[in-house]
Motif scaffolding. Structure first.
Motif, PDB file in Angstrom:
ATOM      1  N   UNK A   1       0.655  -1.145   0.026  1.00 40.46           N
ATOM      2  CA  UNK A   1       0.294  -0.008  -0.052  1.00 40.46           C
ATOM      3  C   UNK A   1       0.776   1.406  -0.088  1.00 40.46           C
ATOM      4  N   UNK A   2       1.663   1.341   0.928  1.00 37.82           N
ATOM      5  CA  UNK A   2       2.527   2.710   1.178  1.00 37.82           C
ATOM      6  C   UNK A   2       3.722   2.864   0.000  1.00 37.82           C
ATOM      7  N   UNK A   3       4.140   1.618  -0.390  1.00 40.44           N
ATOM      8  CA  UNK A   3       5.360   1.935  -1.337  1.00 40.44           C
ATOM      9  C   UNK A   3       4.470   1.907  -2.788  1.00 40.44           C
ATOM     10  N   UNK A   4       3.446   1.359  -3.016  1.00 42.55           N
ATOM     11  CA  UNK A   4       2.704   1.796  -4.239  1.00 42.55           C
ATOM     12  C   UNK A   4       2.132   3.191  -4.456  1.00 42.55           C
ATOM     13  N   UNK A   5       1.682   3.795  -3.402  1.00 40.69           N
ATOM     14  CA  UNK A   5       1.302   5.149  -3.136  1.00 40.69           C
ATOM     15  C   UNK A   5       2.590   6.061  -3.504  1.00 40.69           C
ATOM     16  N   UNK A   6       3.739   5.681  -2.469  1.00 40.67           N
ATOM     17  CA  UNK A   6       4.696   6.608  -2.577  1.00 40.67           C
ATOM     18  C   UNK A   6       5.378   6.637  -3.694  1.00 40.67           C
ATOM     19  N   UNK A   7       5.628   5.581  -4.282  1.00 40.95           N
ATOM     20  CA  UNK A   7       6.459   5.316  -5.487  1.00 40.95           C
ATOM     21  C   UNK A   7       5.675   6.087  -6.503  1.00 40.95           C
ATOM     22  N   UNK A   8       4.350   5.719  -6.715  1.00 37.52           N
ATOM     23  CA  UNK A   8       3.521   6.314  -7.884  1.00 37.52           C
ATOM     24  C   UNK A   8       3.537   7.749  -7.777  1.00 37.52           C
ATOM     25  N   UNK A   9       3.259   8.395  -6.642  1.00 37.51           N
ATOM     26  CA  UNK A   9       3.430   9.920  -6.416  1.00 37.51           C
ATOM     27  C   UNK A   9       4.966  10.343  -6.619  1.00 37.51           C
ATOM     28  N   UNK A  10       5.807   9.723  -6.209  1.00 28.29           N
ATOM     29  CA  UNK A  10       6.900  10.225  -6.357  1.00 28.29           C
ATOM     30  C   UNK A  10       7.414  10.312  -7.994  1.00 28.29           C
ATOM     31  N   UNK A  11       7.115   9.363  -8.720  1.00 24.19           N
ATOM     32  CA  UNK A  11       7.303   9.436 -10.241  1.00 24.19           C
ATOM     33  C   UNK A  11       6.501  10.347 -10.841  1.00 24.19           C
ATOM     34  N   UNK A  12       5.335  10.661 -10.475  1.00 21.49           N
ATOM     35  CA  UNK A  12       4.550  11.840 -11.059  1.00 21.49           C
ATOM     36  C   UNK A  12       5.187  13.073 -10.802  1.00 21.49           C
ATOM     37  N   UNK A  13       5.767  13.175  -9.467  1.00 22.35           N
ATOM     38  CA  UNK A  13       6.063  14.245  -9.063  1.00 22.35           C
ATOM     39  C   UNK A  13       7.502  14.761  -9.752  1.00 22.35           C
TER      40      UNK A  13
END
Length: 241
Positions: A40-52
């Motif tokens: 959950x946390x890694x999917x959200x964090x990596x996804x947001x970080x990549x977009x950012x």
């Protein structure tokens, strides 16, 4: 923003949200080395970080091909990291620092190497932001540079967690390795997303009618507040490490 990187980031975010639903249905502990929290946390964090990173690097003065190539490698690495963590969650075994079997060791080492690749790529972007003044509205250059500078703190704390865990694992303290990262997690988490929060603040201010001087000052205050939060997390890490 390149569509490929945006779509990849959104898929990773969706993966995190889907595993939140899995957690709601399946239950189990939220904390610990084996839990649904990690996908959950890694999917959200990596996804947001990549977009950012895809968005923020558009303000950097660098060649389009170079930026696109680095972002493509970064996106692929994010997918590998989230994929490995998710795989191990479904297998009900720890993803990081797990040397119990040859397969688990291969996954753990892949994640560690992937983490090293992330450090190199993000450091390259950070260096570029300081070599040439970023473009953008008032306050954006300061926000981008500060965001990347704080991101380096996140990379350093992440590397420290992995290094300490590997040492404990190699010396036969497997259980201690799983719990050795707790003190640095707040520092890592807080500093990881400065590269989103600060440029987002500058972008939102650009939509106002305030003068450039006022907007720049507000961004500077935001940078100071974020630095204080990172410092507080750092102090807490030192006191509890």
């Amino acid at each position: 923003m390149d569509r490929l990187h945006l779509v990849t980031g959104l898929v990773l975010v969706l993966s995190g949200l889907l595993h939140l639903l899995v957690f709601a249905v399946d239950g189990g502990p939220w904390d610990g080395p084996v839990s649904w929290r990690k996908p959950v946390t890694f999917g959200l964090s990596f996804g947001v970080t990549l977009i950012t990173v895809a968005w923020v690097t558009s303000y950097l003065r660098m060649g389009h091909r170079l930026r696109s190539g680095l972002l493509t490698v970064f996106a692929a690495d994010c997918v590998v990291e989230v994929g490995g963590i998710t795989l191990q969650a479904w297998r009900r075994v720890p993803s990081h620092l797990n040397m119990e079997t040859p397969f688990d060791t291969a996954v753990s080492m892949t994640l560690a190497v992937g983490g090293g690749v992330l450090v190199v790529l993000l450091t390259l972007f950070a260096v570029q932001s300081f070599r040439n003044r970023p473009t953008g509205p008032a306050g954006m250059p300061l926000a981008v540079r500060s965001g990347f500078a704080v991101l380096l703190v996140a990379l350093a704390s992440g590397a420290a967690m992995i290094a300490r865990g590997v040492v404990l694992t190699r010396t036969g303290h497997q259980e201690a390795a799983y719990h050795s990262t707790a003190a640095l997690k707040p520092l890592h988490g807080v500093s990881l997303h400065a590269v989103l929060v600060l440029p987002a603040l500058a972008w939102l201010l650009s939509r106002t009618s305030w003068s450039e001087q006022v907007r720049h000052r507000i961004v500077a205050v935001g940078v100071g507040c974020y630095a204080a939060a990172v410092a507080a997390a750092g102090v807490w890490a030192v006191l509890t490490y």
